[in-house]
Motif scaffolding. Structure first.
Motif, PDB file in Angstrom:
ATOM      1  N   ARG A 265       0.819  -1.222   0.000  1.00 20.85           N
ATOM      2  CA  ARG A 265       0.000   0.000   0.000  1.00 20.85           C
ATOM      3  C   ARG A 265       0.854   1.274   0.000  1.00 20.85           C
ATOM      4  O   ARG A 265       0.627   2.202   0.758  1.00 20.85           O
ATOM      5  CB  ARG A 265      -0.959  -0.003   1.208  1.00 20.85           C
ATOM      6  N   LYS A 266       1.863   1.241  -0.831  1.00 19.69           N
ATOM      7  CA  LYS A 266       2.787   2.372  -0.998  1.00 19.69           C
ATOM      8  C   LYS A 266       3.511   2.731   0.299  1.00 19.69           C
ATOM      9  O   LYS A 266       3.880   3.888   0.526  1.00 19.69           O
ATOM     10  CB  LYS A 266       2.049   3.593  -1.568  1.00 19.69           C
ATOM     11  N   GLY A 267       3.733   1.723   1.132  1.00 19.75           N
ATOM     12  CA  GLY A 267       4.482   1.902   2.357  1.00 19.75           C
ATOM     13  C   GLY A 267       5.704   1.014   2.369  1.00 19.75           C
ATOM     14  O   GLY A 267       5.995   0.296   1.408  1.00 19.75           O
ATOM     15  N   ASN A 268       6.421   1.038   3.504  1.00 18.81           N
ATOM     16  CA  ASN A 268       7.659   0.250   3.591  1.00 18.81           C
ATOM     17  C   ASN A 268       7.624  -0.771   4.721  1.00 18.81           C
ATOM     18  O   ASN A 268       8.660  -1.269   5.139  1.00 18.81           O
ATOM     19  CB  ASN A 268       8.870   1.171   3.757  1.00 18.81           C
ATOM     20  N   SER A 269       6.422  -1.077   5.216  1.00 16.22           N
ATOM     21  CA  SER A 269       6.296  -2.048   6.307  1.00 16.22           C
ATOM     22  C   SER A 269       5.741  -3.360   5.781  1.00 16.22           C
ATOM     23  O   SER A 269       4.637  -3.394   5.208  1.00 16.22           O
ATOM     24  CB  SER A 269       5.377  -1.501   7.407  1.00 16.22           C
ATOM     25  N   TYR A 270       6.510  -4.439   5.992  1.00 18.59           N
ATOM     26  CA  TYR A 270       6.014  -5.756   5.591  1.00 18.59           C
ATOM     27  C   TYR A 270       4.940  -6.256   6.553  1.00 18.59           C
ATOM     28  O   TYR A 270       3.995  -6.939   6.156  1.00 18.59           O
ATOM     29  CB  TYR A 270       7.173  -6.750   5.529  1.00 18.59           C
ATOM     30  N   HIS A 332       3.657  -2.705  -4.589  1.00 16.37           N
ATOM     31  CA  HIS A 332       3.319  -1.353  -4.132  1.00 16.37           C
ATOM     32  C   HIS A 332       4.185  -0.944  -2.940  1.00 16.37           C
ATOM     33  O   HIS A 332       3.707  -0.325  -1.987  1.00 16.37           O
ATOM     34  CB  HIS A 332       1.833  -1.247  -3.756  1.00 16.37           C
ATOM     35  N   PHE A 333       5.468  -1.295  -3.012  1.00 19.35           N
ATOM     36  CA  PHE A 333       6.399  -0.896  -1.954  1.00 19.35           C
ATOM     37  C   PHE A 333       6.947   0.490  -2.278  1.00 19.35           C
ATOM     38  O   PHE A 333       7.237   0.806  -3.436  1.00 19.35           O
ATOM     39  CB  PHE A 333       7.541  -1.906  -1.857  1.00 19.35           C
ATOM     40  N   ASP A 334       7.110   1.314  -1.238  1.00 16.20           N
ATOM     41  CA  ASP A 334       7.770   2.609  -1.394  1.00 16.20           C
ATOM     42  C   ASP A 334       8.650   2.835  -0.180  1.00 16.20           C
ATOM     43  O   ASP A 334       8.182   2.718   0.959  1.00 16.20           O
ATOM     44  CB  ASP A 334       6.740   3.739  -1.518  1.00 16.20           C
ATOM     45  N   ASP A 335       9.927   3.147  -0.407  1.00 13.42           N
ATOM     46  CA  ASP A 335      10.835   3.321   0.731  1.00 13.42           C
ATOM     47  C   ASP A 335      10.459   4.528   1.575  1.00 13.42           C
ATOM     48  O   ASP A 335      10.735   4.572   2.774  1.00 13.42           O
ATOM     49  CB  ASP A 335      12.285   3.407   0.260  1.00 13.42           C
ATOM     50  N   VAL A 336       9.815   5.517   0.963  1.00 12.70           N
ATOM     51  CA  VAL A 336       9.282   6.669   1.703  1.00 12.70           C
ATOM     52  C   VAL A 336       7.762   6.541   1.663  1.00 12.70           C
ATOM     53  O   VAL A 336       7.162   6.726   0.593  1.00 12.70           O
ATOM     54  CB  VAL A 336       9.732   8.002   1.082  1.00 12.70           C
ATOM     55  N   PRO A 337       7.101   6.178   2.771  1.00 14.31           N
ATOM     56  CA  PRO A 337       5.649   5.980   2.749  1.00 14.31           C
ATOM     57  C   PRO A 337       4.911   7.148   2.121  1.00 14.31           C
ATOM     58  O   PRO A 337       5.146   8.315   2.452  1.00 14.31           O
ATOM     59  CB  PRO A 337       5.301   5.826   4.240  1.00 14.31           C
TER      60      PRO A 337
END
Length: 822
Positions: A265-270, A332-337
C-alpha cells in the motif's frame, strides 16, 4: 632376535615412507588447476583401481591436497546427490575455529569414489584471532558506514526481533588495498537492514582497526484456481486460496511451501502489508487495471509460480533453496511511505519486493525481473557469490541468465503472452518495464546498452579496491555483460572476430543445455570468491560431467568463453575440433579400470597413451591416405593386470555425412585377448569423398558396442584422415596376428532384480559368473553393513529404506549397480 635400527636409519625409513606416499598421491591426480593465489581450484583424480579415493576419505583428501595445518578445519555443511548420481560434500573452512568467509570446498564422488574436489581455500598463517574491538563498538562503525535515516529493527517491535544485527567474528579479505587479493583480516560481521533508504548488506568491520573492509549486498540492487488479467503477461491462470470475502493471492503447498503475494500500500512495512482479495476469483482488467496498478499483483504472483515451475521442471530444484521454501512477494512498496514511486525491485534474503516505478520504470513486476531477483536467492543458496568485483558481476549475470531462461520457458511451455506496452524478448532484460530505452541490458548485444561483450574490453568497469554503491560494487551491473554474452553465444551460437582480434565460431547448444551447464557450474563448482577464469574452468567441467569429454557441448562452452575473451579456444588437451563442419555422435567408455587403448598408428598418426577417461579427441592428428591405396592400421590395448578379450572396431566416414553406419564404413572388426600390437589392413574405396573426414577407433569388452553412445569397459578415439582419389570398395577385415573371430555376445553388466526390492535381491553377473565379494554403500559412498549373500541372492531385509550401490566382484572385474530398498 628383534632387529635394531639406528636413529639415522629410522629417519631414512620415515623419509622413504613419506616420499612413497607423496608419489602415490601424485599418481592419483589427473588434472590440477591453480588459482591466482597458487591454491588449487579444481583437482581431478584417477577414479579407478586401487589408487582411487573412496567417498568416506573426503576429510583425508582435503587435508592432503590443501596441505591443511592443525590450525585449519574443514567442516562439512551439506551432502547432496544430483541427477547424474554425483554426491557433493560441501565443506566450510575455519581457522582456529573461526569461519573463513567465502572459503568453501566441495568433494565430488560417484559410486562411492572421489572423482574431483573444487573450491576456494585461503592459506591463513599467523593471524591473531583475538579482537581489539568489541562487538558493540564494531556495530557502531558498521552503522556509521551505512548511514541510514532509519533501520528495519527500529520500525516496530516485531521487526526488532527479526532484524537486530548480531555480530560474528570471521576472517575475510580486506579488498580496500587490492580489488582481488587483499590481505586476510579478523573482522566483525553484521547483517544490517536499513529501512530509509532501503538497503541490506553484510558489513565487515576490521576487529583491530574498526574500518569497514567489505560490504556484501544482500539486496542486490536497487488451493483454488482463478484467472488474473496481469499487466505484462495477459490473462493467466493462477493458483491461490480462499479467505473471508472471497479469494486471496496465497497458494497452499502445490508448489513447495507456497506462493504468496501481498500489498504494501505504498508503504515500507512488511508487517502492515495486506492481502489482495477478489470476490469471485476472476481478477479482471476492469477491476485491477486501475490508477494504483493493482494488476501488477497478478504479475508478481504468476511470475513467482512460473519461476518455481522452471526450477522444478528444468533443474529438479524444489524452490530456490531446494527445500520447498515459500516465495513471498510484496508489491506497491515505497521506501518513503506515500512517496512518488520506488524505482527498484529486490530480493532481501527472505522475500521479493517490487516498487511501482516513476520516471524511469513502469511497475517492476515483469516476468524476467521476477526470475532475475529469485535467481539471486538461488545463488545465495548455492555459490553465494560475493557481491563485489568479478564475483559480483557473475552474481548479476547469473540472475540475468535465469531471468531470460525463465521468460523463454514460460512463453514456450506455459503459454505466457505479451500483455504490456512492449513484447517479451528473451535476450533483453527488463524490456517491458523500461520507459527510456529498449531494456536495462542486452545479452545478445551488451555494448548496445553500455555493457562489455569482451573481458576487460570496451565498457568494462574497473574493479575496485573499495567496492561501494558509488562504483556499483566494482562494476557488478556493467561487467555482468561478459557472462550474459557468453550464455547467449553458448545457447544460440555465433561467429565473428572479437575485440582481441581473434576469430571464433560457436555452434549453439540450445537454451536448455546451456542452462543445465550453467546451473551445474553455479551450484556444484562455484564458490563465493569465484572469478571469470574459474567460471570458465567450472563451466567446462560441468559440460564434461553432463555430456562427456570432447562433446559438442564442451567444445561450445570453451569456444564461447574464447569469444568473450576468457581463456583459449578448444583444443581437447592438445587437439582441435575436426577439420570439417560435420558434427559426430558422442561415444565414451564408462570405465578404464582394467583395459584401455594404448596405441593407434596409421601413416603419420602414431599415438601411445594411458587412460583417456573413455574418449580421446585426436582429430588434430591427421594423415593422408590415397583413394585406392591399401592401408594398415596398428593398435593395442593396455591392461591393469589380466588381459581380457577385447572387441575392436575401426570406422571411417568415407562419404563425410556425419555417421559411421553406411555400407563399407566399418573397416576393421575383430577380437583379441592379446596385450601386443595388433594390425588390420583395408582399402580406401573409390567412392570415398575427397577431403578431411573422421576415423573412429573403438575397443570394448562387449561385441555389441556400436559407433555411438556410452558403453561399459574400454575406450574410443577419433582421428582425421585426408582422402583423395579412387579405388575399389572393400568390406570389414579381421585382425591379423593373434586375432580371433567374434564370439557370442554375452551380458557385460551386473543385473539385479527385483528393483526396487524389499527383502531379497537376486544378482546375475556377466557370463553367469559367481560373485566372490559384495560391497554395499549408501548415497554418500559410506560402506553399509547388514546384507548377506548366499547362492547369488542378497538378503537386504535388515537395511533401512533408501538407495544403495552394489559393488560385486567375480574375482577379477568389479561390477556396479544401484537398487532401491523399499
Amino acid at each position: 632376535m628383534r632387529k635394531q635400527y639406528s636413529a639415522v636409519a629410522i629417519a631414512m625409513l620415515s623419509t622413504l615412507a613419506a616420499t612413497t606416499a607423496q608419489a602415490q598421491d601424485a599418481a592419483r591426480i589427473q588434472t590440477k588447476v591453480l588459482g591466482n593465489d597458487n591454491q588449487p581450484v579444481l583437482v581431478q583424480f584417477n577414479a579407478e583401481g586401487k589408487m582411487a579415493y573412496r567417498g568416506v576419505d573426503a576429510g583425508q583428501v582435503l587435508r592432503q591436497q590443501l596441505a591443511l595445518t592443525t590450525a585449519d578445519q574443514m567442516v562439512q555443511r551439506t551432502v547432496e546427490t544430483d541427477q547424474l548420481g554425483f554426491t557433493h560434500q560441501k565443506f566450510a573452512q575455519y581457522y582456529q575455529g573461526i569461519r573463513v568467509e567465502h572459503a568453501d570446498y566441495t568433494v565430488h564422488a560417484k559410486s562411492g569414489v572421489i572423482e574431483s574436489i573444487s573450491g576456494d581455500f585461503e592459506k591463513v598463517s599467523g593471524l591473531s584471532t583475538t579482537p581489539a574491538l568489541n562487538e558493540s563498538a564494531a556495530l557502531s562503525r558498521a552503522l556509521a558506514h551505512v548511514g541510514a535515516r532509519q533501520y528495519m529493527w527500529q520500525t516496530n517491535e516485531a521487526n526488532a526481533a527479526e532484524f537486530a544485527p548480531q555480530g560474528e567474528l570471521v576472517i575475510v579479505r580486506d579488498l580496500r588495498q587490492n580489488a582481488e587479493t587483499g590481505p586476510l583480516v579478523l573482522a566483525w560481521k553484521f547483517n544490517v537492514y536499513a529501512a530509509q533508504p532501503i538497503s541490506r548488506a553484510l558489513i565487515y568491520v576490521d576487529a583491530r582497526t574498526g574500518q569497514v573492509v567489505l560490504q556484501d549486498n544482500i539486496i542486490k540492487h536497487a488451493a483454488a484456481t482463478g484467472t488474473f488479467a496481469t499487466a505484462y503477461s495477459g490473462t493467466r491462470t493462477i493458483n491461490d486460496g480462499t479467505t473471508t470475502g472471497g479469494y486471496f493471492l496465497r497458494e497452499g503447498t502445490t508448489r513447495g511451501l507456497g506462493i504468496e503475494t501481498y500489498n504494501c500500500r505504498k508503504g515500507n512495512s512488511y508487517t502492515s502489508a495486506t492481502d489482495f482479495i477478489d470476490a469471485d476469483n476472476n481478477w479482471t482488467s476492469a477491476e485491477y487495471n486501475n490508477a494504483n496498478f493493482d494488476n501488477v499483483a497478478g504479475d508478481a504472483h504468476v511470475g513467482a509460480q512460473a519461476t518455481y515451475d522452471y526450477w522444478k521442471n528444468v533443474h529438479g530444484r524444489n524452490s530456490y533453496d531446494n527445500a520447498g521454501a515459500k516465495i513471498k512477494s510484496y508489491v506497491h512498496f515505497d521506501d518513503v511511505p506515500g512517496g512518488t514511486g520506488y524505482e527498484n525491485a529486490y530480493w532481501d534474503g527472505v522475500r521479493m519486493t517490487y516498487g511501482d516505478g516513476a520516471s524511469r520504470f513502469r511497475p517492476l513486476t515483469a516476468l524476467d525481473v521476477c526470475g532475475h531477483e529469485i535467481g539471486h536467492a538461488v545463488c545465495e543458496k548455492t555459490a553465494n557469490l560475493t557481491y563485489a568485483n568479478e564475483s559480483g558481476a557473475m552474481n548479476e549475470g547469473l540472475s540475468d541468465i535465469w531471468g531470460a531462461s525463465i521468460e523463454a520457458y514460460a512463453v514456450s511451455n506455459l503459454g505466457f503472452t505479451s500483455g504490456g506496452v512492449k513484447a517479451k524478448s528473451t535476450w533483453l532484460i527488463g524490456e517491458e518495464i523500461d520507459k527510456q530505452q529498449a531494456a536495462l541490458r542486452s545479452m545478445s548485444d551488451p555494448k548496445s546498452l553500455g555493457q562489455p561483450a569482451y573481458y576487460k574490453g570496451q565498457y568494462w568497469a574497473p574493479l575496485s579496491s573499495a567496492p561501494s554503491d558509488a562504483n556499483d560494487q566494482g562494476g557488478v551491473h556493467t561487467n555482468s555483460g561478459v557472462l550474459n554474452h557468453w550464455y547467449y553465444i553458448l545457447a544460440v551460437g555465433k561467429s565473428g572476430t572479437n575485440e582481441g582480434g581473434n576469430t571464433y565460431s560457436v555452434t549453439g547448444v540450445g537454451i536448455d543445455a546451456a542452462a543445465k551447464i550453467t546451473f551445474r557450474m553455479e551450484s556444484v563448482y562455484m564458490t563465493a570468491s569465484s572469478n571469470y577464469a574459474q567460471a570458465r574452468t567450472y563451466a567446462i567441467q560441468a559440460a564434461t560431467d553432463l555430456y562427456g569429454a570432447g562433446s559438442a557441448q564442451v567444445i561450445a562452452v570453451t569456444n564461447a568463453w574464447y569469444a568473450v575473451g576468457v581463456g583459449a579456444s578448444y583444443t581437447g588437451g592438445g587437439t582441435t575440433p575436426p577439420p570439417t563442419s560435420t558434427t559426430y555422435c558422442t561415444i565414451k567408455g564408462s570405465s578404464q579400470s582394467y583395459e584401455w587403448i594404448d596405441l593407434v598408428q596409421l601413416g603419420s598418426i602414431n599415438r601411445t597413451s594411458g587412460k583417456d577417461a573413455g574418449y580421446y579427441n585426436g582429430t588434430a592428428l591427421s594423415t593422408s591416405v590415397a583413394a585406392g591405396s591399401s592401408q594398415t592400421v596398428y593398435f593395442s590395448a593396455g591392461f591393469t593386470s589380466t588381459a581380457y578379450t577385447e572387441y575392436w572396431k575401426v570406422y571411417i566416414d568415407y562419404n563425410r555425412n556425419g555417421v559411421f553406419t553406411d555400407a563399407g564404413e566399418l573397416v576393421v572388426s575383430g577380437s583379441s585377448a592379446s596385450a601386443g600390437t595388433l594390425s588390420a589392413t583395408f582399402t580406401v574405396p573409390s567412392t570415398a569423398r575427397s577431403g578431411s573426414t573422421v576415423m573412429r577407433v573403438l575397443m570394448s569388452d562387449n561385441s555389441a558396442t556400436s559407433s555411438c553412445g556410452t558403453f561399459s569397459y574400454g575406450e574410443a578415439e577419433d582421428y582425421t584422415l585426408n582422402i583423395t582419389g579412387g579405388a575399389a570398395l572393400t568390406g570389414p577385415t579381421t585382425l591379423a596376428g593373434d586375432a580371433t573371430p567374434l564370439g557370442n555376445e554375452a551380458a557385460s553388466t551386473l543385473q539385479v532384480y527385483p528393483n526396487p526390492a524389499t527383502d531379497a535381491l537376486h544378482l546375475v553377473l556377466p557370463g553367469n559368473a559367481e560373485a566372490t565379494s559384495v560391497v554395499l554403500s549408501d548415497v554418500r559412498g559410506a560402506r553399509v553393513n547388514g546384507a548377506t549373500l548366499r547362492n547369488g541372492t542378497l538378503d537386504i531385509s535388515g537395511l533401512a529404506k533408501g538407495m544403495y550401490t552394489l559393488s560385486v566382484s567375480d574375482g577379477q572385474k568389479v561390477f556396479h549397480q544401484r537398487f532401491v530398498k523399499e
